[in-house]
Design a protein around this motif. Sequence first.
Motif, PDB file in Angstrom:
ATOM      1  N   SER A  95       0.882  -1.173  -0.032  1.00 60.83           N
ATOM      2  CA  SER A  95       0.151   0.038   0.055  1.00 60.83           C
ATOM      3  C   SER A  95       0.840   1.205   0.057  1.00 60.83           C
ATOM      4  O   SER A  95       1.949   1.119   0.311  1.00 60.83           O
ATOM      5  N   ASN A  96       0.348   2.408  -0.428  1.00 56.37           N
ATOM      6  CA  ASN A  96       1.059   3.626  -0.402  1.00 56.37           C
ATOM      7  C   ASN A  96       0.866   4.311   1.184  1.00 56.37           C
ATOM      8  O   ASN A  96       0.122   3.741   1.663  1.00 56.37           O
ATOM      9  N   ASP A  97       1.721   5.202   1.205  1.00 56.05           N
ATOM     10  CA  ASP A  97       2.044   5.931   2.584  1.00 56.05           C
ATOM     11  C   ASP A  97       1.664   7.119   2.632  1.00 56.05           C
ATOM     12  O   ASP A  97       2.108   7.747   3.628  1.00 56.05           O
ATOM     13  N   LYS A  98       0.807   7.556   1.589  1.00 57.24           N
ATOM     14  CA  LYS A  98       0.194   8.961   1.665  1.00 57.24           C
ATOM     15  C   LYS A  98      -0.679   9.317   2.632  1.00 57.24           C
ATOM     16  O   LYS A  98      -1.410   8.624   2.992  1.00 57.24           O
ATOM     17  N   ASP A  99      -0.511  10.396   3.504  1.00 55.94           N
ATOM     18  CA  ASP A  99      -1.466  11.069   4.474  1.00 55.94           C
ATOM     19  C   ASP A  99      -2.514  11.676   3.920  1.00 55.94           C
ATOM     20  O   ASP A  99      -2.426  12.799   3.375  1.00 55.94           O
ATOM     21  N   LEU A 100      -3.864  11.191   3.928  1.00 56.13           N
ATOM     22  CA  LEU A 100      -4.906  11.700   3.050  1.00 56.13           C
ATOM     23  C   LEU A 100      -5.939  12.227   3.995  1.00 56.13           C
ATOM     24  O   LEU A 100      -7.115  12.645   3.451  1.00 56.13           O
ATOM     25  N   THR A 101      -5.720  12.448   5.304  1.00 59.52           N
ATOM     26  CA  THR A 101      -6.830  12.656   6.227  1.00 59.52           C
ATOM     27  C   THR A 101      -7.358  13.991   6.282  1.00 59.52           C
ATOM     28  O   THR A 101      -8.169  14.212   6.613  1.00 59.52           O
ATOM     29  N   ASN A 102      -6.518  14.925   5.810  1.00 61.60           N
ATOM     30  CA  ASN A 102      -6.937  16.306   5.701  1.00 61.60           C
ATOM     31  C   ASN A 102      -7.389  16.763   4.278  1.00 61.60           C
ATOM     32  O   ASN A 102      -7.254  17.912   4.046  1.00 61.60           O
ATOM     33  N   LYS A 103      -7.843  15.697   3.658  1.00 63.21           N
ATOM     34  CA  LYS A 103      -8.109  16.139   2.018  1.00 63.21           C
ATOM     35  C   LYS A 103      -9.565  15.407   1.808  1.00 63.21           C
ATOM     36  O   LYS A 103     -10.105  14.612   2.317  1.00 63.21           O
ATOM     37  N   TYR A 104      -9.906  16.066   0.785  1.00 58.25           N
ATOM     38  CA  TYR A 104     -11.364  15.611   0.083  1.00 58.25           C
ATOM     39  C   TYR A 104     -11.070  14.640  -0.878  1.00 58.25           C
ATOM     40  O   TYR A 104     -10.253  14.855  -1.710  1.00 58.25           O
ATOM     41  N   VAL A 105     -11.679  13.638  -0.773  1.00 56.30           N
ATOM     42  CA  VAL A 105     -11.679  12.583  -1.957  1.00 56.30           C
ATOM     43  C   VAL A 105     -12.738  12.883  -3.035  1.00 56.30           C
ATOM     44  O   VAL A 105     -13.880  13.165  -2.915  1.00 56.30           O
ATOM     45  N   ILE A 106     -12.320  12.913  -4.378  1.00 53.95           N
ATOM     46  CA  ILE A 106     -13.189  13.322  -5.435  1.00 53.95           C
ATOM     47  C   ILE A 106     -13.533  12.546  -6.371  1.00 53.95           C
ATOM     48  O   ILE A 106     -14.158  12.695  -7.496  1.00 53.95           O
ATOM     49  N   GLY A 107     -12.742  11.476  -6.319  1.00 60.94           N
ATOM     50  CA  GLY A 107     -13.117  10.135  -7.251  1.00 60.94           C
ATOM     51  C   GLY A 107     -12.204   8.826  -6.974  1.00 60.94           C
ATOM     52  O   GLY A 107     -11.384   8.881  -6.280  1.00 60.94           O
ATOM     53  N   GLY A 108     -12.798   7.892  -7.701  1.00 61.03           N
ATOM     54  CA  GLY A 108     -12.025   6.684  -7.494  1.00 61.03           C
ATOM     55  C   GLY A 108     -11.074   6.550  -8.872  1.00 61.03           C
ATOM     56  O   GLY A 108     -10.953   7.221  -9.445  1.00 61.03           O
ATOM     57  N   ASN A 109      -9.955   5.452  -8.641  1.00 57.55           N
ATOM     58  CA  ASN A 109      -8.994   5.199  -9.569  1.00 57.55           C
ATOM     59  C   ASN A 109      -9.603   5.014 -10.967  1.00 57.55           C
ATOM     60  O   ASN A 109     -10.587   4.635 -10.910  1.00 57.55           O
ATOM     61  N   ASN A 110      -8.815   5.326 -11.735  1.00 57.95           N
ATOM     62  CA  ASN A 110      -9.240   5.071 -13.219  1.00 57.95           C
ATOM     63  C   ASN A 110      -8.924   3.642 -13.784  1.00 57.95           C
ATOM     64  O   ASN A 110      -9.106   3.401 -15.108  1.00 57.95           O
ATOM     65  N   LYS A 111      -8.677   2.714 -13.042  1.00 56.47           N
ATOM     66  CA  LYS A 111      -8.159   1.267 -13.414  1.00 56.47           C
ATOM     67  C   LYS A 111      -9.589   0.638 -14.217  1.00 56.47           C
ATOM     68  O   LYS A 111      -9.238   0.042 -15.089  1.00 56.47           O
ATOM     69  N   GLU A 112     -10.604   0.731 -13.691  1.00 60.74           N
ATOM     70  CA  GLU A 112     -11.811   0.075 -14.260  1.00 60.74           C
ATOM     71  C   GLU A 112     -12.964   1.149 -14.600  1.00 60.74           C
ATOM     72  O   GLU A 112     -13.131   2.181 -14.195  1.00 60.74           O
TER      73      GLU A 112
END
Length: 280
Positions: A95-112
């Motif tokens: 897994s990646n180790d990015k800290d995303l707790t203070n951000k808004y998610v706006i979409g899922g990955n584009n794999k599928e």
Amino acid sequence: MLKKILKVSAVLLLVGFSFFYTEKVTMIARNSDPIMRAIKKEESNKKVSNVNPVINNDEYIMGINGCEIDVDRSYSKMRSVGEFKEELIVMKETSNDKDLTNKYVIGGNNKEKNVSLIFIVNKDIDSSLTDYINQKNIKVNYFIDGKYLEENMITVKFLSENNNIYYLGVNEEYSDEYMLYHNNLIGMNGTNESKYCFTNDKNSDTLKLCNDYNMTTIKSDVIKDNVYKTIKDKLNNGVIFAVDSDNIDEIKVSINYILSKGYNIVSLEDLLSEKNSCNM
């Protein structure tokens, strides 16, 4: 007394060295094993790198976990049969180790070719729409106002039978006063964990409060008019569409359009998952 202490210390030191030496010899023998060498040779061929989240200031799009050989488990399985067999290779996620707790998610990955539909529920929802959704065998997401949630438990349970339900706040505002209570109502009456907040506009208080409750904040424009045109224009892998419209016919046409273009309409949990099956 001093001699006794020195003697005990010497024994402990000898035991410790013996363990260290034995482990070192075992490791050398293990790494020299043709099975282990064959596994190590395959590592670079089988490795799939992480796709890190796409971060733009305080917004991000989900990434995808990578895959690598689980060397210990693979070696253990092959040792039991006495030879290297590619079909016995065991993979594991990285897994990646990015800290995303203070951000808004706006979409899922584009794999599928997956998208998610969010419906804002602050009043009774048309039964013809819920029937249509169930008939199409798709999974949507209902974000439910706290007041509506309290007064319409039977409807909430019905909505959760085939789809996911989440807490929208009271009048689309989240507060510490009601968060735990309403999330518990979701938990008792739904089939999923209430792990997402939703906002149309950026709000640092909402972001912090939801983070305090280990909830991810989703940000998306709410489509109130021109549902079909908006969805048609923005349809792409990983997009989240939030809809608050009484035009049921247009919503149905939009759903049909999404499916006709080969997209899957999935739950937020599936869309926003970074999991990789790591199949061989």
